[in-house]
Design a protein around this motif. Structure first.
Motif, PDB file in Angstrom:
ATOM      1  N   GLY A 131       0.785  -1.197  -0.048  1.00  0.00           N
ATOM      2  CA  GLY A 131      -0.036   0.129   0.001  1.00  0.00           C
ATOM      3  C   GLY A 131       0.968   1.241  -0.091  1.00  0.00           C
ATOM      4  O   GLY A 131       2.300   0.974   0.014  1.00  0.00           O
ATOM      5  N   PRO A 132       0.077   2.375   0.136  1.00  0.00           N
ATOM      6  CA  PRO A 132       0.666   3.663  -0.013  1.00  0.00           C
ATOM      7  C   PRO A 132       1.899   4.097   0.895  1.00  0.00           C
ATOM      8  O   PRO A 132       2.819   4.923   0.565  1.00  0.00           O
ATOM      9  CB  PRO A 132       0.026   4.776  -0.331  1.00  0.00           C
ATOM     10  N   HIS A 133       1.578   3.279   2.108  1.00  0.00           N
ATOM     11  CA  HIS A 133       2.418   3.704   3.212  1.00  0.00           C
ATOM     12  C   HIS A 133       3.712   2.686   3.349  1.00  0.00           C
ATOM     13  O   HIS A 133       4.581   2.690   4.319  1.00  0.00           O
ATOM     14  CB  HIS A 133       1.786   3.841   4.439  1.00  0.00           C
ATOM     15  N   GLY A 134       3.713   1.737   2.196  1.00  0.00           N
ATOM     16  CA  GLY A 134       4.631   0.492   2.277  1.00  0.00           C
ATOM     17  C   GLY A 134       6.223   1.596   2.004  1.00  0.00           C
ATOM     18  O   GLY A 134       6.213   2.297   1.337  1.00  0.00           O
ATOM     19  N   ARG A 135       7.152   0.886   2.783  1.00  0.00           N
ATOM     20  CA  ARG A 135       8.711   1.400   2.537  1.00  0.00           C
ATOM     21  C   ARG A 135       9.481  -0.018   2.727  1.00  0.00           C
ATOM     22  O   ARG A 135       9.166  -0.713   3.405  1.00  0.00           O
ATOM     23  CB  ARG A 135       9.028   2.200   3.640  1.00  0.00           C
ATOM     24  N   LEU A 136      10.640   0.037   1.943  1.00  0.00           N
ATOM     25  CA  LEU A 136      11.709  -0.831   1.845  1.00  0.00           C
ATOM     26  C   LEU A 136      12.778  -0.257   2.328  1.00  0.00           C
ATOM     27  O   LEU A 136      13.126   0.740   2.432  1.00  0.00           O
ATOM     28  CB  LEU A 136      11.805  -1.302   0.412  1.00  0.00           C
TER      29      LEU A 136
END
Ligand SMILES: Nc1ncnc2c1ncn2[C@@H]1O[C@H](COP(=O)(O)OP(=O)(O)OP(=O)(O)O)[C@@H](O)[C@H]1O
Length: 524
Positions: free
Chosen positions: A76-81
Motif C-alpha cells: 500500500g501507499p505507506h509501504g517502505r523498503l
C-alpha cells in the motif's frame, strides 16, 4: 524468521519476476531474503537483507523505481523498503565491518498521472506499463528502462531509470526554458568510457567531431546503427554529455523514439501540441534513440519531420540511432528516410576479441576489481557479439563471488558462465534457429530439412547447424536428426565450414553476425 515479512517479500518477488529478465532475477533478487515487516508510525516497513554494499549500490542504482512501485503495490501507499546490508568482513577500511547496517530506500519520486489512451492517434501509446498503471485494477508495476524489453538478458547494464516512463512533459511546464530541462543523459556514457576498436572507429571519430562542433560539421543528422547492445546509446549520449560539459548554454536533449511518441500523443490529448513543437524546435543538440520505433507511426513521423526540418534549418545538431540501416526500417516514410540519409550513417559492428578484452578490463577497473588475465580472456572469448551481455557476464560473476564470498578465479568464471549459457540455451529451440536463419536468408524451412544440395540451401543449413551447436545443448547426432536425418559428421563439417568461411569472407561473416544478433534478441 518473520512469516509475514516472508509472504510480503514473496509477493514482491512474483511481481519483480514479471518485470525483469530471468537472468537479472536469478542474479539480483532470488538470493534475497526478507528480515522483518513492521508498522512504525504511519509506515509499513519491509526489511530485506542484502549480502553486501555492492549489492545495495547495484540494486539502488538499477532497480530503485521498480522496487518502489512493487512495494507500494504489495504494502500500500505507506509501504517502505528498508535494506539490511551485511558489511563485508574483509574490508579493513570499513569501520562497521562484520556488522550490518540499515538503509532506507531513497525517498519516492513525485508521481504523476500516466497518459490516458489516445483516441485519435493510430498507434497505441508504446508503453504498456503506462496503460496498466492507468487502469483502476491493481496491476504490475511499470517495467521501465531496459527492464521493459523482453529481449534484455543482461544482468549488468540494465537500468530501470534509463528511459523511465515520462512523468511530466517537460514542455508543458509554464515558463520553463529549454536550458532548465533535465537533458535525460546518463552521465556515465562518455567518450572516455567508450572503448575504441575497429568495430566502432568511424562512428566514434565522427561522434567526437560532432560533439566538438555540433551543427557545424556535414554530419547532420548523424545516425548510428547496429545490433543489440553494441553501444549505440552510449555513443550518442557521449555526444550529448560532451556538448553539455563544454557549453552550458546549449540545450541538449536525449529522448527515445518511444518516449517522443508517448509525449506527442499526450500533448495532443492535453492540447499542448504547440508547447511540444516549440520545445523540440529549440533544442541545440537533439538525440533520438531507436528511431526504428517510428516505423508505421504516421502522425508521429509527420511531427518529427517538421521538427527535423526546423532544427536542420537553424543549424542545430540532430543525432539518431537505429538497430538497422535506415532503408531497412519498415514503415518509414520516404521523405523522412531521405532526411535520415542526408548526413552520415555509421554502423557499429560486434567487437573483436581485443576490444572485448579492453572493455572488460575497463569495466573491472571502474568497479575497482582486480581481475586475472585468464578470467578476462575467458569471458571475452565466450561472449562475442553483444557488449551489454559481456558486461552482464562480468557483473554476474562479481555478484556471485560477493554473495558466496569467493575469490574470482577462472574456475568460478567457467561455472557462472556455464549457468548463464544453459539458461539462455533453454530458451532457443532448433526450430527457432531454423526459422530465423531461413527468414534471414529467404528460404523455406522445408527446403532446409530436405535432401537438396542446392548451394543456397546448403549454406543456410550449415549456418543453422552452426548456431544450433553453439546455442543449444543437443548432441551432434540429435542436431543431424533435426536437419532431415543427417549424421553427426555432417554437423561437424557444417560447423567447420562456417567457421572457416567466416575467417576468410567478410560479407559472409557479416551475414552470420546479423543472424547471430537476431538469435540473441530472440533468446534473451
Ligand atoms: N565501445 C564500448 N566501450 C565500453 N562500453 C561499451 C561500448 N559499447 C557498449 N558499451 C556498454 O555496453 C552496454 C550496452 O550499450 P548500449 O546500451 O549503448 O547499446 P545499444 O546498442 O544502445 O543497445 P540496444 O540495441 O539494446 O539499444 C552499455 O553499458 C555500454 O556502456
Amino acid at each position: 524468521m518473520d512469516q509475514s515479512a516472508d509472504r510480503a517479500w514473496n509477493e514482491c518477488l512474483d511481481i519483480i519476476r514479471d518485470n525483469v529478465s530471468r537472468q537479472s532475477f536469478t542474479t539480483w533478487f532470488e538470493p534475497l531474503e526478507a528480515h522483518s515487516l513492521e508498522d512504525e508510525d504511519d509506515l509499513r516497513k519491509l526489511t530485506i537483507q542484502l549480502p553486501s554494499r555492492f549489492y545495495y549500490e547495484w540494486i539502488e542504482e538499477h532497480y530503485f523505481s521498480l522496487l518502489r512501485k512493487t512495494v507500494t503495490r504489495v504494502l500500500g501507499p505507506h509501504g517502505r523498503l528498508v535494506y539490511d546490508v551485511v558489511i563485508e568482513q574483509d574490508d579493513p577500511e570499513d569501520p562497521d565491518r562484520g556488522a550490518s547496517m540499515q538503509l532506507p530506500a531513497r525517498p519516492a519520486d513525485p508521481e504523476s498521472a500516466p497518459p490516458p489512451n489516445a483516441p485519435d492517434e493510430p498507434e497505441a501509446p508504446p508503453s504498456s506499463s503506462e496503460a496498466s498503471a492507468s487502469s483502476s485494477e491493481p496491476s504490475a508495476p511499470a517495467p521501465s528502462g531496459d527492464e521493459a524489453r523482453p529481449d534484455d538478458a543482461q544482468a549488468g547494464a540494465e537500468g530501470d531509470e534509463k528511459s523511465a516512463p515520462p512523468v511530466q512533459n517537460p514542455f508543458a511546464i509554464p515558463g520553463l526554458k529549454n536550458a532548465e530541462v533535465d537533458n535525460q543523459l546518463n552521465d556515465s556514457y562518455t567518450f572516455d568510457r567508450f572503448i575504441e576498436g575497429a568495430c566502432n572507429r568511424l562512428a566514434r571519430s565522427a561522434a567526437h567531431s560532432i560533439a566538438t562542433d555540433p551543427g557545424e560539421t556535414s554530419f547532420n543528422p548523424f545516425l548510428v546503427y547496429g545490433g543489440v547492445g553494441l553501444g549505440k546509446t552510449h555513443l550518442i549520449q557521449a555526444i550529448g554529455n560532451h556538448v553539455a560539459a563544454r557549453d552550458a548554454s546549449k540545450t541538449v536533449f536525449y529522448v527515445s523514439s518511444e518516449r517522443f511518441t508517448t509525449e506527442f500523443v499526450q500533448s495532443i490529448q492535453e492540447n499542448q501540441i504547440g508547447e511540444f513543437s516549440t520545445f523540440y524546435r529549440q533544442v541545440d543538440v537533439l538525440i533520438v534513440d531507436d528511431v526504428q520505433f517510428f516505423g508505421g507511426k504516421e502522425k508521429t513521423q509527420e511531427e518529427f519531420f517538421h521538427i527535423f526540418n526546423a532544427l536542420r534549418q537553424a543549424g542545430n545538431q540532430i543525432v539518431l540511432s537505429a538497430d538497422r540501416p535506415p532503408r531497412e526500417i519498415d514503415g518509414l516514410e520516404e521523405r523522412l528516410l531521405s532526411r535520415f540519409q542526408w548526413g552520415l550513417s555509421a554502423d557499429l559492428k560486434p567487437p573483436g576479441l581485443d576490444t572485448r578484452i579492453s572493455i572488460l578490463r575497463r569495466k573491472a577497473e571502474d568497479d575497482g576489481i582486480d581481475l586475472d588475465d585468464d578470467v578476462v580472456e575467458f569471458i571475452a572469448q565466450s561472449i562475442e557479439s553483444n557488449i551489454r551481455e559481456l558486461e552482464g557476464a562480468l557483473i554476474r560473476l562479481l555478484a556471485h563471488a560477493t554473495l558466496h564470498q569467493l575469490d574470482i578465479t577462472l574456475d568460478l568464471a567457467k561455472e557462472v558462465l556455464h549457468d548463464l549459457f544453459q539458461e539462455r540455451a533453454a530458451t532457443l529451440t532448433v526450430d527457432d534457429i531454423q526459422r530465423i536463419v531461413c527468414e534471414h536468408l529467404g528460404i523455406s524451412q522445408e527446403k532446409m530439412r530436405s535432401k537438396t544440395r542446392k548451394r543456397d540451401v546448403t549454406r543456410a543449413r550449415q549456418i543453422a547447424m552452426y548456431f544450433t551447436k553453439k546455442h543449444t545443448q543437443h548432441s551432434l547426432k540429435d542436431i543431424g536428426l533435426h536437419f532431415g536425418g543427417r549424421d553427426h559428421s555432417t554437423v561437424i563439417h557444417a560447423n567447420n565450414a562456417v567457421e572457416d568461411r567466416m575467417a576468410d569472407d567478410e560479407s559472409f561473416r557479416d551475414t552470420v553476425d546479423a543472424i547471430g544478433q537476431k538469435l540473441e534478441r530472440h533468446g534473451q
